[in-house]
Enzyme design. Sequence first.
Site, PDB file in Angstrom:
ATOM      1  NE  ARG A  33      21.367  52.623 -34.440  1.00 27.50           N
ATOM      2  CZ  ARG A  33      21.895  51.521 -34.995  1.00 27.50           C
ATOM      3  NH1 ARG A  33      21.508  50.332 -34.587  1.00 27.50           N
ATOM      4  NH2 ARG A  33      22.800  51.617 -35.949  1.00 27.50           N
ATOM      5  CD  GLU A 177      30.267  54.912 -43.308  1.00 26.25           C
ATOM      6  OE1 GLU A 177      29.245  55.362 -43.858  1.00 26.25           O
ATOM      7  OE2 GLU A 177      30.285  54.539 -42.126  1.00 26.25           O
ATOM      8  CE  LYS A 219      30.366  57.781 -41.049  1.00 23.91           C
ATOM      9  NZ  LYS A 219      29.098  58.436 -40.730  1.00 23.91           N
ATOM     10  CB  SER A 261      30.806  55.842 -33.202  1.00 22.95           C
ATOM     11  OG  SER A 261      29.451  55.739 -33.538  1.00 22.95           O
ATOM     12  N   GLY A 262      30.810  53.113 -35.125  1.00 18.52           N
ATOM     13  CA  GLY A 262      30.824  51.673 -35.369  1.00 18.52           C
ATOM     14  C   GLY A 262      30.408  50.771 -34.219  1.00 18.52           C
ATOM     15  N   GLY A 263      29.780  51.341 -33.186  1.00 20.25           N
ATOM     16  CA  GLY A 263      29.382  50.527 -32.048  1.00 20.25           C
ATOM     17  C   GLY A 263      30.287  50.721 -30.840  1.00 20.25           C
ATOM     18  NE  ARG A 292      26.040  52.250 -34.371  1.00 19.56           N
ATOM     19  CZ  ARG A 292      26.609  51.152 -34.853  1.00 19.56           C
ATOM     20  NH1 ARG A 292      26.369  50.001 -34.278  1.00 19.56           N
ATOM     21  NH2 ARG A 292      27.401  51.202 -35.892  1.00 19.56           N
TER      22      ARG A 292
END
Length: 334
Positions: A33, A177, A219, A261-263, A292
């Site tokens: 990142r 998750e 999650k 959010s996974g992208g 993210r």
Amino acid sequence: MSIEQLAETAQALVAPGKGIIAIDESTATIGKRFAAVGIDNTEANRRAYRELLLTTPKLSEHISGAILYDETIRQSTADGVPFAKYMAGHGILPGIKVDKGTVALAGYPGELVTEGLDGLRERLQEYYRLGARFAKWRAVITIGEDIPTGTCIDVNAHALARYAALCQEQGLVPVVEPEVLMDGEHDIETCYEVTEAVLRSLFGSLYDQNVLLEGTILKASMVVSGKDCPEQADVQEVAESTLMCLKTTVPAILPGIVFLSGGQPDEAATAHLDAMNRLGPNPWTLSFSYGRAMQQAALQLWARDMKNNVRKAQDAVYARARANGQAALGKWQG
Ligand code: 13P
């Protein structure tokens, strides 16, 4: 630790209009990142960045907890206050990522299993002493040709349940998750089928291993079209498919479900959560645990001027927290 205390922590994590900020990137992941915006991946920069996020003014209006990484829970503010202590003093529950990442699942090409169970009891004891009150373990399920296999789904569910039982033994609320990745050309129906199988296996394992659902948070990934699928489902279809999938697999006694959010683009993550809550009432609270989608805008601002843009970056974090907090109530203004 009593179930009442675990349930209380779990309820606090999904208090009305509040969600979790995930800042638990491993050193390698935060490096990616940082590299994308031209920041060096040094210990000093990682500490300064996490301080910026955690000291965002009024963050607790919309944020119940933050998930830290092993290095972060041992770090302090520039004034020398340990992050976990700072958070507790500002109404934010400290959480900790405790899995050790994924490795290739032997015998199952293209599939992953999450490691980190060896010595976990002792690590949880230490994290509790350091102030953590909840933990996170991420399993990764990949959709592709002939995958996921039932074996991959089951071994990951088994590990999640072992982790969850150990967390509860040590007084930490497990955030379980199982992430179904968005990568691929598959359509939303395929994502639905895979997510349903994953959640069925997960709740079977949690039940088998005596995990108390009242003191557990799920999650989840949303049911979406694969990133490279030519036909992309719209907000309403994502909301309806995700809700249907959760309703058929997740017991109502679970206090809450928070999404990763996974992208997804920031606004899409918010819009999807908002739409699901507008379709309510639902059996469980639906909120967020975005990484993210909470941080992207802030990181870009900070990268432009690390000395002078701290406040601007914090304003961006607050804006994302506020939007997602409204979406957690189905009251996002858009
Ligand atoms: P994203 O919201 O960026 O997917 O991260 C959430 C998370 O904690 C993944 O494990």
